[in-house]
Design a protein around this motif. Structure first.
Motif, mmCIF file in Angstrom:
data_model
loop_
_atom_site.group_PDB
_atom_site.id
_atom_site.type_symbol
_atom_site.label_atom_id
_atom_site.label_comp_id
_atom_site.label_asym_id
_atom_site.label_seq_id
_atom_site.Cartn_x
_atom_site.Cartn_y
_atom_site.Cartn_z
ATOM 1 N N LEU A 61 7.848 -12.657 -0.395
ATOM 2 C CA LEU A 61 7.568 -11.724 -1.495
ATOM 3 C C LEU A 61 6.283 -12.190 -2.181
ATOM 4 N N GLY A 62 5.270 -11.374 -2.137
ATOM 5 C CA GLY A 62 4.018 -11.708 -2.825
ATOM 6 C C GLY A 62 3.845 -10.747 -3.979
ATOM 7 N N ARG A 63 3.735 -11.291 -5.194
ATOM 8 C CA ARG A 63 3.572 -10.398 -6.358
ATOM 9 C C ARG A 63 2.241 -10.681 -7.037
ATOM 10 N N ASP A 64 1.472 -9.625 -7.285
ATOM 11 C CA ASP A 64 0.148 -9.761 -7.923
ATOM 12 C C ASP A 64 -0.718 -10.793 -7.203
ATOM 13 N N ILE A 65 -0.668 -10.771 -5.893
ATOM 14 C CA ILE A 65 -1.439 -11.732 -5.110
ATOM 15 C C ILE A 65 -2.934 -11.564 -5.421
ATOM 16 N N GLY A 66 -3.598 -12.684 -5.655
ATOM 17 C CA GLY A 66 -5.029 -12.649 -5.968
ATOM 18 C C GLY A 66 -5.321 -12.211 -7.385
ATOM 19 N N ARG A 67 -4.290 -12.055 -8.202
ATOM 20 C CA ARG A 67 -4.487 -11.643 -9.597
ATOM 21 C C ARG A 67 -3.893 -12.702 -10.514
ATOM 22 N N PRO A 68 -4.218 -12.651 -11.802
ATOM 23 C CA PRO A 68 -3.654 -13.652 -12.711
ATOM 24 C C PRO A 68 -2.129 -13.599 -12.673
ATOM 25 N N SER B 45 -10.276 1.666 -4.658
ATOM 26 C CA SER B 45 -8.872 1.448 -4.334
ATOM 27 C C SER B 45 -8.644 -0.051 -4.415
ATOM 28 N N SER B 46 -7.408 -0.461 -4.586
ATOM 29 C CA SER B 46 -7.138 -1.885 -4.437
ATOM 30 C C SER B 46 -6.937 -2.156 -2.947
ATOM 31 N N GLY B 47 -7.000 -3.407 -2.566
ATOM 32 C CA GLY B 47 -6.780 -3.763 -1.166
ATOM 33 C C GLY B 47 -7.784 -3.071 -0.266
ATOM 34 N N ASP B 48 -7.286 -2.380 0.743
ATOM 35 C CA ASP B 48 -8.146 -1.603 1.640
ATOM 36 C C ASP B 48 -7.997 -0.120 1.296
ATOM 37 N N PRO B 49 -9.125 0.616 1.245
ATOM 38 C CA PRO B 49 -9.035 2.017 0.827
ATOM 39 C C PRO B 49 -8.351 2.900 1.863
ATOM 40 N N GLY B 50 -8.235 2.402 3.097
ATOM 41 C CA GLY B 50 -7.615 3.196 4.146
ATOM 42 C C GLY B 50 -6.116 2.943 4.263
ATOM 43 N N VAL B 51 -5.581 2.026 3.461
ATOM 44 C CA VAL B 51 -4.151 1.706 3.548
ATOM 45 C C VAL B 51 -3.451 2.272 2.321
ATOM 46 N N PHE B 52 -2.756 3.394 2.477
ATOM 47 C CA PHE B 52 -2.034 4.076 1.383
ATOM 48 C C PHE B 52 -2.916 4.185 0.150
ATOM 49 N N VAL C 43 -9.570 -6.404 1.783
ATOM 50 C CA VAL C 43 -8.428 -7.187 2.254
ATOM 51 C C VAL C 43 -7.160 -6.542 1.699
ATOM 52 N N SER C 44 -6.343 -6.024 2.586
ATOM 53 C CA SER C 44 -5.147 -5.325 2.169
ATOM 54 C C SER C 44 -4.083 -6.317 1.677
ATOM 55 N N ALA C 45 -3.198 -5.828 0.791
ATOM 56 C CA ALA C 45 -2.203 -6.711 0.163
ATOM 57 C C ALA C 45 -1.335 -7.422 1.201
ATOM 58 N N SER C 46 -0.997 -6.747 2.303
ATOM 59 C CA SER C 46 -0.134 -7.393 3.303
ATOM 60 C C SER C 46 -0.853 -8.591 3.917
ATOM 61 N N ASP D 140 9.401 -5.617 -7.337
ATOM 62 C CA ASP D 140 8.947 -4.485 -8.153
ATOM 63 C C ASP D 140 7.741 -3.829 -7.479
ATOM 64 N N MET D 141 7.140 -2.864 -8.169
ATOM 65 C CA MET D 141 6.078 -2.093 -7.507
ATOM 66 C C MET D 141 4.794 -2.902 -7.298
ATOM 67 N N ARG D 142 4.706 -4.091 -7.915
ATOM 68 C CA ARG D 142 3.521 -4.926 -7.687
ATOM 69 C C ARG D 142 3.786 -5.991 -6.627
ATOM 70 N N THR D 143 4.862 -5.781 -5.870
ATOM 71 C CA THR D 143 5.257 -6.782 -4.878
ATOM 72 C C THR D 143 5.003 -6.266 -3.460
ATOM 73 N N MET D 144 4.597 -7.191 -2.616
ATOM 74 C CA MET D 144 4.456 -6.925 -1.187
ATOM 75 C C MET D 144 5.642 -7.603 -0.516
ATOM 76 N N PHE E 102 6.156 -4.062 3.828
ATOM 77 C CA PHE E 102 6.493 -2.898 2.992
ATOM 78 C C PHE E 102 5.554 -2.795 1.794
ATOM 79 N N TYR E 103 4.812 -1.708 1.736
ATOM 80 C CA TYR E 103 4.041 -1.349 0.540
ATOM 81 C C TYR E 103 4.901 -0.430 -0.308
ATOM 82 N N ASN E 104 4.573 -0.307 -1.598
ATOM 83 C CA ASN E 104 5.319 0.575 -2.515
ATOM 84 C C ASN E 104 6.825 0.408 -2.332
ATOM 85 N N PRO E 105 7.334 -0.815 -2.399
ATOM 86 C CA PRO E 105 8.727 -1.027 -2.023
ATOM 87 C C PRO E 105 9.725 -0.385 -2.987
#
Ligand code: SAH
Length: 555
Positions: A496-503, A380-387, A416-419, A521-525, A465-468
């Motif tokens: 608004l964090g988008r693609d955090i930790g990614r290129p 999973s991305s982030g934490d596997p227990g978070v959505f 490390v979860s996206a939030s 968008d869907m890649r945003t926290m 908000f995940y999956n905003p």
């Protein structure tokens, strides 16, 4: 304890090709690249010296693609200390030379030979015993163990001084060696599994050809006693074999761990051949084979299923337990984007990429593979227990009555979860009580989301908000923001964090008044502050956002 997988350390992009070729030869090896100089390594480091010394002290085999002198100077301060001595090699970045430097007893020459063979060159072996006899007597092959290293060293120097030697027992690997053999020799190499007292004129090598079969949970002591009563050396124990019904036993797992041997499981009708049996009691039956046993071929291992979180994307934010799990995996399952993010994988690792929506099917497939004794990772991305996948995997297990699935060694490894990754970059917007919500109404009714959101806002919690938003859910975020605006002022800070930790990651700080769904968008926290969340300018022109630890009046 088994040694960590090798680290291939490189200083520049010019070494990347050679590093990847070597990586393919060594299961689990990872490529460490100098930050700012290497793009495309598995991990990055910033200080060459510190990194090399740390790897060495952790007993990690080191393959450095640089001048041998640099490696020697870097590790020199550690060499007088007693402790780990992992194999250390220097390899020319153009793949033209492999130089074993340290770790003669850790198999450095064997490692050099494997790498050299893969690169199609000759390794630079300099060990006199090995050159003279064509083998390192103190480092017998898999399936055999040296009884006493200090006595062994003396034995080899006696041999190098010109003495001849007898071979007692079965030592097939010595058939190819060039030993000065003589039936009347004072020195003898003894290979076997019977317990013997080590003596100076004998090089004692135990053959790992004994298995302990148990039909109930047993302590390490009972196995040791059984070996003792049977006159067998504990070093000869190759594995413990138990019935499949005991697969989930924690006690047996402990016993195997303490005796440092693999634990294998067989069905009730399994015949373990060809071995001669003896039954010293203690609930243990010992089987002695003619040659070293290969535990991987006996019955099967307890399957393992790990549901892992990769973190937001950057390799530095992946927890070490997750990296270790990826290295031992036989199968990796997940949404294609995440499986790729978790790689690169070796040729022997199987990737099973599936669509993002097939979570339950993926979870069941993972159990089917693990129940065969394989080591399976669901990513999973982030934490596997978070959505993400952890809940789906547990749901699949809960629904199943298959005892094989229930005896799988299941573990959830956090990430490390996206939030949290987004919050850390912005400061501490979640520094006080907060509420995490998915705005997706795919698996829950929209009315529940509205109600929870309303209550969370009323409780003055900061919001994550995940999956905003997504193409199939275009209007929901706007409605959610209308609810938030009923409780919060337009000045409320929003991150608004988008693609955090990614290129190409972006981080924006704005206010609730300025926020529109088009910015998301869907890649945003999306993080929305509480009534106490505040901001101030930081030196680089951006803003810090934080929610104080106290509430109401400052204490
Ligand atoms: N298990 C994941 C969340 C999966 S839900 C975790 O713990 O992070 C997917 C949502 O998470 C996305 O729609 C997005 O809102 C958020 N997300 C995941 N990775 C992100 C990243 N790198 N940057 C910003 N948001 C991310």
């Amino acid at each position: 304890m088994s040694r960590p997988a090798p680290a291939i350390v490189i200083l520049g992009n010019g070494s990347l090709d050679t590093a990847r070729r070597i990586q393919q030869l060594l299961p689990g090896a990872s490529v460490l690249g100098l930050a700012g100089r290497v793009d495309g390594g598995d991990r990055s480091y910033s200080d060459f010296g510190d990194t090399l010394r740390q790897l060495y002290q952790q007993d990690t085999p080191i393959i450095a693609l640089c001048a041998a002198g640099i490696v020697i100077r870097t590790l020199a301060p550690l060499l007088l200390e007693k402790g780990a001595e992992p194999p250390v090699l220097a390899v020319a970045e153009d793949a033209s030379a492999v130089v074993p430097l340290l770790g003669g007893l850790g198999g450095v020459n064997d490692l050099a030979r494997v790498i050299a063979a893969g690169l199609g060159i000759a390794p630079a072996i300099t060990t006199s015993g090995e050159l003279r006899f064509g083998t390192c007597l103190l480092n017998p092959p898999a399936g055999y163990v040296l009884a006493d290293l200090e006595l062994g060293k003396r034995f080899v120097s006696d041999l190098l001084a010109g003495e001849s030697v007898r071979i007692e027992g079965d030592a097939p690997w010595l058939a190819r060696a060039q030993l000065p053999e003589s039936g009347q020799a004072r020195l003898a190499i003894h290979v076997g599994s019977a317990e013997r007292l080590p003596v100076a004129d004998e090089l004692l090598i135990y053959s790992r050809n004994v298995l302990a079969q148990v039909c109930a949970e047993v302590s390490p002591q009972s196995i040791l006693e059984s070996l003792y009563q049977a006159g067998l050396a504990r070093q000869s124990l190759a594995c413990i074999v138990a019935p499949e019904t005991l697969m989930a036993s924690a006690a047996l797992r402990e016993t195997a761990l303490e005796l440092a041997v693999p634990l294998r499981f067989v069905g009730s009708d399994a015949a373990l051949l060809p071995v001669a049996w003896c039954e010293p009691g203690n609930g243990v039956v010992l089987g002695v084979a003619a040659a070293p046993l290969e535990p991987e071929t006996i019955g099967r291992a307890r399957g393992r299923l790990a549901v892992i979180g990769l973190g937001p994307g950057a390799a530095e934010l992946m927890v070490p337990a997750v990296k270790a799990e990826l290295a031992r995996a036989n199968d990796v399952l997940g949404y294609e984007t995440y499986v790729r993010m978790a790689g690169p994988f070796r040729d022997d690792q199987v990737m099973h990429c599936t669509d993002n929506r097939e979570e339950m099917q993926r979870a069941r497939h993972a159990f089917e593979l693990a129940a065969q004794g394989r080591s399976v990772v669901v990513v999973s991305s982030g934490d596997p227990g978070v959505f993400a996948m952890a809940a789906a995997v547990l749901e699949a297990l809960h629904e199943s009555v298959d005892p094989q699935w229930h005896s799988v060694d299941l573990e959830i490894l956090p990430g490390v979860s996206a939030s949290l990754a987004t919050a850390a970059q912005a400061g501490a917007p979640l520094g006080h009580d907060f509420c995490v919500m998915s705005l997706s109404d795919n698996l829950k009714p929209w009315s529940i989301i509205e109600k929870r959101l309303d209550l969370a806002c009323e409780a003055d919690l900061a919001l994550a908000f995940y999956n905003p938003i997504s193409r199939s859910r275009p209007w929901q975020l706007g409605v959610a923001l209308d609810i938030v605006r009923r409780h919060r002022t337009p000045q409320t800070p929003v991150v608004l964090g988008r693609d955090i930790g990614r290129p190409g990651q972006t981080l924006r700080t704005l206010t609730l008044g300025e926020l529109t769904p088009e910015q998301v968008d869907m890649r945003t926290m999306v993080l929305v502050g509480s009534s106490t969340t505040c901001t101030f300018a930081r030196a680089d022109g951006m803003q810090w956002v934080y929610t104080p630890r106290w509430y109401g009046e400052k204490p």
